[in-house]
Design a protein around this motif. Structure first.
Motif, PDB file in Angstrom:
ATOM      1  N   LEU A 110       7.644   3.308   7.726  1.00  0.00           N
ATOM      2  CA  LEU A 110       9.092   3.132   7.760  1.00  0.00           C
ATOM      3  C   LEU A 110       9.644   3.023   6.341  1.00  0.00           C
ATOM      4  O   LEU A 110      10.648   3.672   5.996  1.00  0.00           O
ATOM      5  CB  LEU A 110       9.444   1.874   8.558  1.00  0.00           C
ATOM      6  CG  LEU A 110      10.915   1.453   8.587  1.00  0.00           C
ATOM      7  CD1 LEU A 110      11.758   2.493   9.308  1.00  0.00           C
ATOM      8  CD2 LEU A 110      11.064   0.100   9.276  1.00  0.00           C
ATOM      9  N   GLU A 111       8.981   2.222   5.510  1.00  0.00           N
ATOM     10  CA  GLU A 111       9.439   1.998   4.130  1.00  0.00           C
ATOM     11  C   GLU A 111       9.496   3.292   3.330  1.00  0.00           C
ATOM     12  O   GLU A 111      10.511   3.628   2.726  1.00  0.00           O
ATOM     13  CB  GLU A 111       8.480   1.030   3.436  1.00  0.00           C
ATOM     14  CG  GLU A 111       8.851  -0.419   3.551  1.00  0.00           C
ATOM     15  CD  GLU A 111      10.149  -0.730   2.855  1.00  0.00           C
ATOM     16  OE1 GLU A 111      10.352  -0.306   1.703  1.00  0.00           O
ATOM     17  OE2 GLU A 111      10.974  -1.402   3.476  1.00  0.00           O
ATOM     18  N   VAL A 112       8.372   4.013   3.317  1.00  0.00           N
ATOM     19  CA  VAL A 112       8.286   5.221   2.496  1.00  0.00           C
ATOM     20  C   VAL A 112       9.277   6.277   2.969  1.00  0.00           C
ATOM     21  O   VAL A 112       9.993   6.890   2.178  1.00  0.00           O
ATOM     22  CB  VAL A 112       6.845   5.783   2.529  1.00  0.00           C
ATOM     23  CG1 VAL A 112       6.780   7.138   1.824  1.00  0.00           C
ATOM     24  CG2 VAL A 112       5.885   4.810   1.851  1.00  0.00           C
ATOM     25  N   THR A 113       9.340   6.485   4.298  1.00  0.00           N
ATOM     26  CA  THR A 113      10.252   7.491   4.848  1.00  0.00           C
ATOM     27  C   THR A 113      11.702   7.082   4.655  1.00  0.00           C
ATOM     28  O   THR A 113      12.557   7.916   4.327  1.00  0.00           O
ATOM     29  CB  THR A 113       9.969   7.699   6.348  1.00  0.00           C
ATOM     30  OG1 THR A 113       8.585   7.979   6.520  1.00  0.00           O
ATOM     31  CG2 THR A 113      10.785   8.855   6.901  1.00  0.00           C
ATOM     32  N   LEU A 114      11.972   5.802   4.855  1.00  0.00           N
ATOM     33  CA  LEU A 114      13.345   5.313   4.757  1.00  0.00           C
ATOM     34  C   LEU A 114      13.902   5.504   3.351  1.00  0.00           C
ATOM     35  O   LEU A 114      15.011   6.026   3.174  1.00  0.00           O
ATOM     36  CB  LEU A 114      13.394   3.842   5.159  1.00  0.00           C
ATOM     37  CG  LEU A 114      14.782   3.203   5.245  1.00  0.00           C
ATOM     38  CD1 LEU A 114      15.640   3.911   6.281  1.00  0.00           C
ATOM     39  CD2 LEU A 114      14.655   1.724   5.586  1.00  0.00           C
ATOM     40  N   ILE A 115      13.137   5.092   2.348  1.00  0.00           N
ATOM     41  CA  ILE A 115      13.624   5.230   0.973  1.00  0.00           C
ATOM     42  C   ILE A 115      13.805   6.697   0.616  1.00  0.00           C
ATOM     43  O   ILE A 115      14.773   7.088  -0.048  1.00  0.00           O
ATOM     44  CB  ILE A 115      12.661   4.545  -0.015  1.00  0.00           C
ATOM     45  CG1 ILE A 115      12.696   3.019   0.194  1.00  0.00           C
ATOM     46  CG2 ILE A 115      13.025   4.877  -1.447  1.00  0.00           C
ATOM     47  CD1 ILE A 115      14.053   2.374  -0.073  1.00  0.00           C
TER      48      ILE A 115
ATOM     49  N   ALA B 195      11.254   4.481  -9.094  1.00  0.00           N
ATOM     50  CA  ALA B 195      11.134   3.409  -8.091  1.00  0.00           C
ATOM     51  C   ALA B 195       9.960   3.668  -7.155  1.00  0.00           C
ATOM     52  O   ALA B 195       9.258   2.738  -6.753  1.00  0.00           O
ATOM     53  CB  ALA B 195      12.429   3.282  -7.296  1.00  0.00           C
ATOM     54  N   ALA B 196       9.735   4.949  -6.803  1.00  0.00           N
ATOM     55  CA  ALA B 196       8.602   5.296  -5.945  1.00  0.00           C
ATOM     56  C   ALA B 196       7.285   4.968  -6.646  1.00  0.00           C
ATOM     57  O   ALA B 196       6.355   4.427  -6.040  1.00  0.00           O
ATOM     58  CB  ALA B 196       8.651   6.775  -5.573  1.00  0.00           C
ATOM     59  N   SER B 197       7.207   5.272  -7.939  1.00  0.00           N
ATOM     60  CA  SER B 197       6.000   4.967  -8.698  1.00  0.00           C
ATOM     61  C   SER B 197       5.803   3.458  -8.819  1.00  0.00           C
ATOM     62  O   SER B 197       4.664   2.959  -8.750  1.00  0.00           O
ATOM     63  CB  SER B 197       6.077   5.589 -10.098  1.00  0.00           C
ATOM     64  OG  SER B 197       6.130   6.998 -10.013  1.00  0.00           O
ATOM     65  N   ILE B 198       6.887   2.724  -8.985  1.00  0.00           N
ATOM     66  CA  ILE B 198       6.806   1.258  -9.078  1.00  0.00           C
ATOM     67  C   ILE B 198       6.337   0.664  -7.755  1.00  0.00           C
ATOM     68  O   ILE B 198       5.549  -0.286  -7.725  1.00  0.00           O
ATOM     69  CB  ILE B 198       8.176   0.678  -9.488  1.00  0.00           C
ATOM     70  CG1 ILE B 198       8.453   1.025 -10.955  1.00  0.00           C
ATOM     71  CG2 ILE B 198       8.227  -0.831  -9.272  1.00  0.00           C
ATOM     72  CD1 ILE B 198       9.842   0.644 -11.430  1.00  0.00           C
ATOM     73  N   TYR B 199       6.782   1.245  -6.643  1.00  0.00           N
ATOM     74  CA  TYR B 199       6.326   0.805  -5.313  1.00  0.00           C
ATOM     75  C   TYR B 199       4.813   0.996  -5.184  1.00  0.00           C
ATOM     76  O   TYR B 199       4.098   0.099  -4.717  1.00  0.00           O
ATOM     77  CB  TYR B 199       7.059   1.610  -4.239  1.00  0.00           C
ATOM     78  CG  TYR B 199       6.608   1.337  -2.821  1.00  0.00           C
ATOM     79  CD1 TYR B 199       7.120   0.258  -2.100  1.00  0.00           C
ATOM     80  CD2 TYR B 199       5.675   2.173  -2.209  1.00  0.00           C
ATOM     81  CE1 TYR B 199       6.705   0.022  -0.798  1.00  0.00           C
ATOM     82  CE2 TYR B 199       5.259   1.933  -0.900  1.00  0.00           C
ATOM     83  CZ  TYR B 199       5.782   0.861  -0.198  1.00  0.00           C
ATOM     84  OH  TYR B 199       5.367   0.623   1.096  1.00  0.00           O
ATOM     85  N   ILE B 200       4.312   2.151  -5.627  1.00  0.00           N
ATOM     86  CA  ILE B 200       2.875   2.422  -5.557  1.00  0.00           C
ATOM     87  C   ILE B 200       2.103   1.483  -6.473  1.00  0.00           C
ATOM     88  O   ILE B 200       1.047   0.948  -6.109  1.00  0.00           O
ATOM     89  CB  ILE B 200       2.593   3.889  -5.926  1.00  0.00           C
ATOM     90  CG1 ILE B 200       3.145   4.823  -4.844  1.00  0.00           C
ATOM     91  CG2 ILE B 200       1.099   4.131  -6.109  1.00  0.00           C
ATOM     92  CD1 ILE B 200       3.045   6.287  -5.180  1.00  0.00           C
ATOM     93  N   LEU B 201       2.638   1.241  -7.681  1.00  0.00           N
ATOM     94  CA  LEU B 201       1.993   0.303  -8.607  1.00  0.00           C
ATOM     95  C   LEU B 201       1.918  -1.091  -7.981  1.00  0.00           C
ATOM     96  O   LEU B 201       0.879  -1.760  -8.051  1.00  0.00           O
ATOM     97  CB  LEU B 201       2.785   0.248  -9.920  1.00  0.00           C
ATOM     98  CG  LEU B 201       2.276  -0.771 -10.962  1.00  0.00           C
ATOM     99  CD1 LEU B 201       0.879  -0.416 -11.426  1.00  0.00           C
ATOM    100  CD2 LEU B 201       3.233  -0.835 -12.149  1.00  0.00           C
ATOM    101  N   GLY B 202       3.008  -1.514  -7.363  1.00  0.00           N
ATOM    102  CA  GLY B 202       3.015  -2.815  -6.693  1.00  0.00           C
ATOM    103  C   GLY B 202       1.985  -2.871  -5.575  1.00  0.00           C
ATOM    104  O   GLY B 202       1.296  -3.895  -5.406  1.00  0.00           O
ATOM    105  N   ALA B 203       1.850  -1.780  -4.819  1.00  0.00           N
ATOM    106  CA  ALA B 203       0.875  -1.744  -3.725  1.00  0.00           C
ATOM    107  C   ALA B 203      -0.549  -1.852  -4.262  1.00  0.00           C
ATOM    108  O   ALA B 203      -1.384  -2.574  -3.695  1.00  0.00           O
ATOM    109  CB  ALA B 203       1.050  -0.463  -2.917  1.00  0.00           C
ATOM    110  N   CYS B 204      -0.833  -1.152  -5.354  1.00  0.00           N
ATOM    111  CA  CYS B 204      -2.178  -1.196  -5.941  1.00  0.00           C
ATOM    112  C   CYS B 204      -2.514  -2.592  -6.465  1.00  0.00           C
ATOM    113  O   CYS B 204      -3.585  -3.149  -6.168  1.00  0.00           O
ATOM    114  CB  CYS B 204      -2.297  -0.168  -7.062  1.00  0.00           C
ATOM    115  SG  CYS B 204      -2.220   1.537  -6.521  1.00  0.00           S
ATOM    116  N   LEU B 205      -1.602  -3.165  -7.240  1.00  0.00           N
ATOM    117  CA  LEU B 205      -1.852  -4.501  -7.801  1.00  0.00           C
ATOM    118  C   LEU B 205      -1.836  -5.568  -6.707  1.00  0.00           C
ATOM    119  O   LEU B 205      -2.628  -6.518  -6.740  1.00  0.00           O
ATOM    120  CB  LEU B 205      -0.812  -4.817  -8.871  1.00  0.00           C
ATOM    121  CG  LEU B 205      -0.846  -3.917 -10.115  1.00  0.00           C
ATOM    122  CD1 LEU B 205       0.249  -4.327 -11.102  1.00  0.00           C
ATOM    123  CD2 LEU B 205      -2.209  -3.961 -10.782  1.00  0.00           C
TER     124      LEU B 205
END
Length: 474
Positions: free
Chosen positions: A26-31, A55-65
């Motif tokens: 939902l998050e990825v598709t919604l954004i 912002a998409a890259s920051i979301y992925i960075l947050g997911a990894c960390l």
């Protein structure tokens, strides 16, 4: 837990824990769907197309960390505490995103939203595999991971509703969409309260009385449902454990990557392959439809919804075969099969054969096969490492795979699509196929036959008693 028949408690686990992938989808598709509205002057958020990509890259960075940080805590503090905490982080961050009025606020909120989702991956896969019976573990894990695409389907239609300017102002619709997503997470928190802690984790950490109580309660419920006696645990299925309240990170790392280097290589190949294929193509699919097939922004979500449905059906239909046919055969087949189908997809795209629907049909077939394999990457890493390292191992390989394939893939495909050169985009498809094929080949030579086996038989706990040792608990 591994010997138990299927019962109502297992459905509760699926409903309570499987929802994380729905939220991520939902998050990825919604954004992605809201992006066109966010960059408009009247959105209330002064953000550009380039900043949306950032912002998409920051979301992925947050997911990894987040996966690494919360993964370690999941092994240390327990599955239940962390799958509750990470969902709270997700809900708060998503709700806060709805109030962003400056790009930096949006970036911060997206980072913590990703951190919550990344932490969920580690906590949820650990809990699911430790609570689901061995003969159902493969299909359940793959189905739960596959529900990402239910979230993506819902997000596609959901965004159309909130982007309707006849119902919502330009500066409010996208905020309501994010706010409702956060409320959905709050509902899931209450559902999860009824999912038990992993008895395996409790026992190893010196809380055997709590573990016994949970197992006895589950067995009592199952006996009541089935009205049949349960299979007894044989003496040859027992192991002796040195209970410890905590296990040093150095010991975990030494065991996971020193004792099992072949398994570590396998997991890297599987995660990088699926992350490159999925993130590279799906993150850019909307612009590909628009630039090469003339699909407008209003129609693209419908094609994305179709794509998502096909992916979910792949996990639903192929998932049971991972328990019946076997892990190695199915993982290798799905990775290599999706790579092979990408070859005719390349020629269909390059020569515009069959137009839009010729491309959609072959793309759908590729991902129908690939989706079960991609989900099996999570299943593999959660099965083949010792219990004490499980959550951190999931987090580590998720972070590396997403960090390498999930960042390089979208950037590469994005540049190829922007070039307007069909040959370059086709090359991207072939490159993704090649990386998936490497994962399939790695499975053939390094894969583990884990179907139907107890987790402790696949990888003995670090705390398991060695011959000649004493003062342990059985």
């Amino acid at each position: 837990m591994d010997r138990l028949p299927w019962a109502g408690i297992h459905w509760k686990i699926i409903v309570g824990l499987g929802t994380v992938w729905i939220l991520d989808g939902l998050e990825v598709t919604l954004i992605g769907s809201l992006a066109a509205r966010l960059v408009e002057p009247g959105s209330g958020l002064p953000i550009t197309e380039g900043q949306i990509g950032l912002a998409a890259s920051i979301y992925i960075l947050g997911a990894c960390l987040g996966a690494l940080f919360f993964g370690r805590l999941t092994d240390k503090w327990g599955r239940k505490k962390l799958f509750m905490l990470t969902l709270v982080v997700y809900c708060v961050a998503t709700f806060a995103t709805a109030f962003a009025v400056e790009p930096w606020m949006f970036f911060v909120c997206r980072f913590f939203t990703g951190a919550g989702i990344g932490g969920e991956y580690a906590a949820i896969n650990s809990a699911v595999d430790e609570l689901i019976p061995a003969h159902y573990r493969g299909r359940v894990d793959i189905l739960i991971n596959g529900t990402y695409w239910l979230g993506a389907t819902f997000g596609s239609f959901y965004s159309l509703f909130f982007l309707n300017t006849a119902m919502f102002a330009e500066n409010l619709g996208w905020r309501f969409a994010l706010g409702v997503g956060a409320l959905l997470g709050v509902v899931i928190i209450f559902v999860r309260r009824h999912v038990p802690e992993s008895p395996r984790w409790l026992f190893i950490h010196g809380r055997e009385d709590e573990a016994e109580e949970i197992v006895e309660r589950i067995e009592k419920q199952i006996r009541k449902e089935t009205d049949e006696p349960l299979e007894k645990v044989g003496r040859d299925e027992r192991i002796t454990i040195h209970q410890r309240a905590s296990i040093p990170f150095s010991e975990i790392a030494k065991t996971a990557f020193g004792k099992y280097p072949r398994r570590a290589i396998l997991c890297l190949a599987l995660f990088i392959g699926q992350a490159f294929l999925y993130n590279g193509i799906t993150f850019n699919l909307g612009t590909l439809y628009q630039n090469y097939y003339g699909i407008d922004a209003g129609s693209a979500p419908l094609l994305m919804a179709l794509f998502a449905i096909v992916n979910f059906l792949g996990a639903l239909i192929l998932g049971p075969l991972f328990d019946k046919v076997g892990r190695k055969k199915m993982i290798a087949s799905t990775y290599l099969g999706s790579a092979l189908v990408t070859v005719p997809l390349y020629f269909v795209f390059l020569n515009e054969t069959g137009g839009l629907w010729g491309f959609v049909v072959l793309l759908s077939l590729t991902f129908f096969i690939a989706t079960a394999g991609a989900s099996a990457a999570y299943l593999t890493v959660s099965e083949i490492f010792p219990m004490e390292t499980r959550a951190l191992a999931i987090a580590f390989f998720y972070a590396i795979g997403t960090g390498v394939g999930g960042i390089i893939g979208p950037l590469l495909f994005g540049n190829f699509i922007e070039s307007g050169d069909r040959g370059l985009v086709g090359l991207g498809f072939l490159l993704a196929a090649g990386i998936m094929a490497v994962g399939g080949i790695a499975e053939i030579f390094l894969g583990v036959d884990a179907e139907g086996k107890s987790l402790e038989d696949i990888a003995a706990p670090i705390t398991a008693q060695q011959p000649g040792e004493e003062n342990a608990t059985t």
